[in-house]
Write an enzyme that holds these catalytic residues in place. Sequence first.
Site, PDB file in Angstrom:
ATOM      1  N   ASP A 135      -3.758  -8.196   8.358  1.00 41.54           N
ATOM      2  CA  ASP A 135      -2.949  -8.818   9.400  1.00 41.54           C
ATOM      3  C   ASP A 135      -2.267 -10.090   8.906  1.00 41.54           C
ATOM      4  OD1 ASP A 135      -2.995  -7.086  11.542  1.00 41.54           O
ATOM      5  OD2 ASP A 135      -4.862  -7.862  12.361  1.00 41.54           O
ATOM      6  N   HIS A 187      -8.779  12.044  12.719  1.00 41.95           N
ATOM      7  CA  HIS A 187     -10.204  12.354  12.605  1.00 41.95           C
ATOM      8  C   HIS A 187     -10.557  12.794  11.187  1.00 41.95           C
ATOM      9  CE1 HIS A 187     -14.187  13.832  13.545  1.00 41.95           C
ATOM     10  NE2 HIS A 187     -13.855  14.998  13.052  1.00 41.95           N
ATOM     11  N   GLU A 200      -6.327 -14.514  10.248  1.00 40.85           N
ATOM     12  CA  GLU A 200      -5.354 -13.424  10.183  1.00 40.85           C
ATOM     13  C   GLU A 200      -3.957 -13.887  10.582  1.00 40.85           C
ATOM     14  OE1 GLU A 200      -7.544  -9.757  12.062  1.00 40.85           O
ATOM     15  OE2 GLU A 200      -8.240 -11.610  13.012  1.00 40.85           O
TER      16      GLU A 200
END
Length: 540
Positions: A455, A189, A431
């Site tokens: 990716d 976070h 990707e």
Amino acid sequence: MGIVLKGIGIGNKISIGKVFLYNKEKIEFSQEKDELPFEIKIRQLEESIEDVRRELEELYKSIKETFPREAEIFLFHKGILEDEYVIEKIKSYLAEGYSLVYSIERAFNEIKSEFEGMEQELFRERAKDIEDVEERLLKKILNINTSSLSSLPYPCIVVAKDLTPSDTANLDFINLLGFVTEEGSITSHTAILAQAFNIPAVVGVRGIIDQVKKAEEIIIDSGEGLVILNPTEEEKHFYSIKKDEKDKISRELIKFRDLPAITSKGRRIKVFANIGSEKEAEIAINMGAEGIGLFRTEFIFLDRNDPPSEEEQFRIYKRVAEIFKDKPVIIRTLDIGGDKEIPYLKLEKEKNPFLGVRGLRLCLLERELFKVQLRAILRASVFGNIWIMYPMVAIKEEVEEANKILEEVKQEFENEGKTFVRNIKVGIMVEIPSIALSLEEVIDIIDFVSIGSNDLIQYTFAADRTNEKLRYLYIPNHRAVVSLIKNVVDVCHKFGKEVGVCGEIAGDEEYVPLLVDLGVDELSMAPSKIPVIKKKIIEL
């Protein structure tokens, strides 16, 4: 020389200031059983849950307009609190005669352990949310005032073991100079908050709590991931100069913000932004973004107990489209799986989720979920220049099936008399090497391509990009990766289609010259990097 500690840097800024040690009060509890009647403990539990539920609703309402993405976390917390599985666990310990506080602590610890044992890092981070809800509920029962960072006593760098969404709700941005946490990763976070609002931060700094003292001076260099405790006068002088240089560069870069990115040879490169929320869209337009190259819609689906409705999604897409007006807003359809999971979908646990049901594969299996998102996108299409992008495409047949579903939704809209952009642009993310090498097979049924370099590099080398031990295999300029990108660019240009890059290398000065040389038409990056990359392109 001051004490130098190393962590994971978020951003590329320097901050010098006093420490504000945010050391939350540890809640003590007894493991002893008590004589309080079961019915009374149940009533106390229900009343406390209701009080905390109202608090979470108020927190959500107070920040949803300013920070919509962060606000959604509190709805997720509310869902945890209302979950029957959680409540029944607590009640089972109460039935054995344990105290209410102990029963809550034991039940939440078991649930946290379940999350912490999961393979995906992003999912393990959700254990922090479980802990956050537990702490809020215990403080309500024990009548302990909940502290916050909403009113910092002086300009400071906040140092904490970790920070939860509740900790940072209504954060005092005026006095906040930066964050340092002992725990955390690039998906925590704190990291997400720092990235979204360009706050210098270093997370995962082991031992910081034991070594730091309240109000002592500290230096953080988020670009290097360094924290210096009790810096010497020489160190303060050195980093003050370095900070001034970075700040000066930032001020100078502002003049590039609204300039078109045109090389010395007259080639125009479009500079777009990657975003995950309406707030980030506002930041992006102010930083000079010429469009949105990647709207990560998965953040709308995460940290909640059920999928967002068509209406909720429509409002978000509409708002972003309105912010960018006639500029392209490329909305990536739901990309869940791998390092991102959604509990409410109840997907089967996979041994290798990065090679499993994720991206477009998931949408083709969860068709109703996919159609709801497509309906929301089509409704919003009349408010701006929205494009649709499918992620994680491996073969032509997947695109054909996705387009078939899109056509079904369009037909439904026409039957219902709804207005939408009939010829909305549709593209794919490249990707996976298979589609990079067979792009000619699919190019005639799409309008554009965006290369997801993160990716693509990962799958080219068969190396998990989150595994530190395999970091040496992250080689964006390796001939294998360059060859794949070159093939994609050549095919796109042969058929008159635009091609962009929306991975990390698009915002990295080191690799921008290579991408420009390869013929890429558009680069999409974090909003804060736009002026830097525009300057780099102009200087080429």
